[in-house]
Design an enzyme around this catalytic site. Sequence first.
Site, PDB file in Angstrom:
ATOM      1  N   VAL A  14       0.833  -1.211   0.000  1.00 52.99           N
ATOM      2  CA  VAL A  14       0.000   0.000   0.000  1.00 52.99           C
ATOM      3  C   VAL A  14       0.865   1.258   0.000  1.00 52.99           C
ATOM      4  O   VAL A  14       0.582   2.219  -0.731  1.00 52.99           O
ATOM      5  CB  VAL A  14      -0.993  -0.006   1.190  1.00 52.99           C
ATOM      6  CG1 VAL A  14      -1.885   1.219   1.142  1.00 52.99           C
ATOM      7  CG2 VAL A  14      -1.834  -1.277   1.190  1.00 52.99           C
ATOM      8  N   LYS A 105      -7.162  -1.826   9.588  1.00 53.32           N
ATOM      9  CA  LYS A 105      -8.441  -2.156  10.242  1.00 53.32           C
ATOM     10  C   LYS A 105      -8.256  -2.980  11.512  1.00 53.32           C
ATOM     11  O   LYS A 105      -9.039  -2.867  12.453  1.00 53.32           O
ATOM     12  CB  LYS A 105      -9.388  -2.873   9.277  1.00 53.32           C
ATOM     13  CG  LYS A 105      -8.812  -4.101   8.592  1.00 53.32           C
ATOM     14  CD  LYS A 105      -8.150  -3.775   7.300  1.00 53.32           C
ATOM     15  CE  LYS A 105      -7.329  -4.935   6.780  1.00 53.32           C
ATOM     16  NZ  LYS A 105      -6.903  -4.773   5.427  1.00 53.32           N
ATOM     17  N   VAL A 132     -11.584  -0.001   5.245  1.00 52.72           N
ATOM     18  CA  VAL A 132     -12.815  -0.747   4.923  1.00 52.72           C
ATOM     19  C   VAL A 132     -13.119  -0.615   3.432  1.00 52.72           C
ATOM     20  O   VAL A 132     -13.214   0.497   2.901  1.00 52.72           O
ATOM     21  CB  VAL A 132     -14.030  -0.231   5.737  1.00 52.72           C
ATOM     22  CG1 VAL A 132     -15.274  -1.056   5.407  1.00 52.72           C
ATOM     23  CG2 VAL A 132     -13.751  -0.262   7.226  1.00 52.72           C
ATOM     24  N   GLY A 187      -0.932  -9.493  -3.853  1.00 53.99           N
ATOM     25  CA  GLY A 187      -0.859  -8.459  -2.801  1.00 53.99           C
ATOM     26  C   GLY A 187      -2.182  -8.225  -2.099  1.00 53.99           C
ATOM     27  O   GLY A 187      -2.351  -7.217  -1.420  1.00 53.99           O
ATOM     28  N   ASP A 201     -10.404 -10.618   9.208  1.00 57.72           N
ATOM     29  CA  ASP A 201     -10.233  -9.332   8.515  1.00 57.72           C
ATOM     30  C   ASP A 201     -11.606  -8.716   8.198  1.00 57.72           C
ATOM     31  O   ASP A 201     -11.809  -7.506   8.364  1.00 57.72           O
ATOM     32  CB  ASP A 201      -9.415  -9.550   7.229  1.00 57.72           C
ATOM     33  CG  ASP A 201      -9.269  -8.257   6.443  1.00 57.72           C
ATOM     34  OD1 ASP A 201      -8.449  -7.414   6.839  1.00 57.72           O
ATOM     35  OD2 ASP A 201      -9.997  -8.088   5.440  1.00 57.72           O
ATOM     36  N   LYS A 205     -13.280  -5.109   9.693  1.00 58.24           N
ATOM     37  CA  LYS A 205     -13.929  -4.052   8.906  1.00 58.24           C
ATOM     38  C   LYS A 205     -15.385  -3.856   9.350  1.00 58.24           C
ATOM     39  O   LYS A 205     -15.888  -2.728   9.398  1.00 58.24           O
ATOM     40  CB  LYS A 205     -13.868  -4.426   7.423  1.00 58.24           C
ATOM     41  CG  LYS A 205     -12.429  -4.441   6.902  1.00 58.24           C
ATOM     42  CD  LYS A 205     -12.307  -5.177   5.585  1.00 58.24           C
ATOM     43  CE  LYS A 205     -10.896  -5.136   5.051  1.00 58.24           C
ATOM     44  NZ  LYS A 205     -10.637  -6.062   3.946  1.00 58.24           N
ATOM     45  N   GLY A 302      -5.461  -4.403  -2.873  1.00 60.86           N
ATOM     46  CA  GLY A 302      -4.463  -4.192  -3.930  1.00 60.86           C
ATOM     47  C   GLY A 302      -3.782  -2.843  -3.790  1.00 60.86           C
ATOM     48  O   GLY A 302      -4.315  -1.919  -3.163  1.00 60.86           O
TER      49      GLY A 302
END
Length: 433
Positions: A14, A105, A132, A187, A201, A205, A302
């Site tokens: 990121v 998150k 999110v 990724g 995960d 979120k 991504g």
Amino acid sequence: MKEIKIGILGFGTVGAGVVEGIQKNGSLMAERTGITPVVAKIADLDITTDRGITVDDGVLTTDAMAVIADPEIDLIVELVGGTSIARTFTLEALKQGKPVITANKALLADYGAEIYKTARDNNTGIYYEAAVGGGIPILRSQRAGLIGNQIESIYGILNGTCNYILTRMEREGLPFDEILADAQALGYAETPPDLDIDGIDTAHKAVVLASMAYGAPVPMSACPTSGIRGLSASEIENADELGYQIKLLAIIKDNNGEVELSVEPALVPKEHMIASVADSFNAVFVKGDIVDDTMYYGRGAGRLPTGSAVIGDIMEAASDTLNRVGPPVSVTMMLQKTELKYCSADNIEKRCYIRLCLEDKPGAMAKVMNIFGEHNISIASVVQKERHESGRAPVVMLTQKARESEFVGAMNAIQALDVSCAEPIRMRLEDFG
Ligand SMILES: NC(=O)C1=CN([C@@H]2O[C@H](COP(=O)(O)OP(=O)(O)OC[C@H]3O[C@@H](n4cnc5c(N)ncnc54)[C@H](O)[C@@H]3O)[C@@H](O)[C@H]2O)C=CC1
Ligand SMILES: N[C@@H](CC=O)C(=O)O
Ligand code: NA
């Protein structure tokens, strides 16, 4: 033209996407807002790996704390991930009065209460759009476009990795592990990917969405969670034959003043829009009491899509900083109430898909049906497949709505029957009714 100096912590997937996005469209952002975003420092423990991006000499450093303390840096972007050092960095920057932008998150789900309060107490902001729905501006929609609504329900496909795995299992019939390896290479996946496939995960979120919708940090313990680990091809085939697809859903509802929350794989009707959300795409359906139904769709994971969300927050934080706005709505909305009431998982009413394995003997089905009757569960349809050579027959059922506690009781009783030859499989069926 004003300038804002950005310190990025974490130059991974990121982090590199954010820098690439600013290099590509920084002038456009400056023309639109009158603020030039300048990536002044990037801290990462690894500053030798090639990320396919060239940055000026002196920008890269291994010392994140020095970036936070640097008086030249106006705002901090936390992209190291995890909940340990990321928490230290975030709290330290906020205590210095610097706004923090994060995609983390897990950090917000576990330490949100502390982080929002620290931001408020230091008259600054925490911005977390990327946390999110990846690139989808879902939180911005919730805290701006929908600010005048009581949120009645939110349904979300919130994990790109799981949606990618489910899509390829269904379309290509490939094994789970092979597709997961591809999601990691692209990724999308967390480190470790168990966070994705066990639904954690998605739950991270979901609690952020629920916190914003209902006005107080929601603990992870309020979100019963199951993922897609061990999901068999048989369930995908059976769902398909019955006109459904399997999606990992986050379900958030206002249930007569109590927050209903869960993350679970669920059968959804093929004709519903949610079934067409494929690959790493995410979608969030929000129903407000004034607006009625709304839907948001986009890449949930991504490098560049997530980078896009971080960049949006950087520009908002830059404007808030330059205009000396105090704690923004992304902070105040999370701290409206001290406590929320939660719906007990046992009381939640839902429809279910059930697969049983029964000995093909006279009376077997009658015993099963008696148990459902005793637990107030009405059956909507039953398909008994041809019996195997072993003398065992898979039976697939769809139920009407019943209480979770009744389902648990019925499943235990059926498993204990002499004609039952395997642990029953049960999944939610969500028809959005
Ligand atoms: N990859 C994705 O599609 C998305 C990721 N996120 C979140 O974004 C965050 C970052 O994720 P990725 O970029 O995928 O992770 P990543 O593992 O690719 O990058 C993390 C970077 O942080 C660096 N790092 C670790 N400890 C550090 C320290 N003490 N000081 C400086 N650098 C340090 C690592 O060397 C690595 O380069 C995570 O919180 C993740 O959950 C959110 C949405 C989507
Ligand atoms: N691992 C996550 C990344 C984005 O939040 C996902 O697959 O959705
Ligand atoms: Na988002």
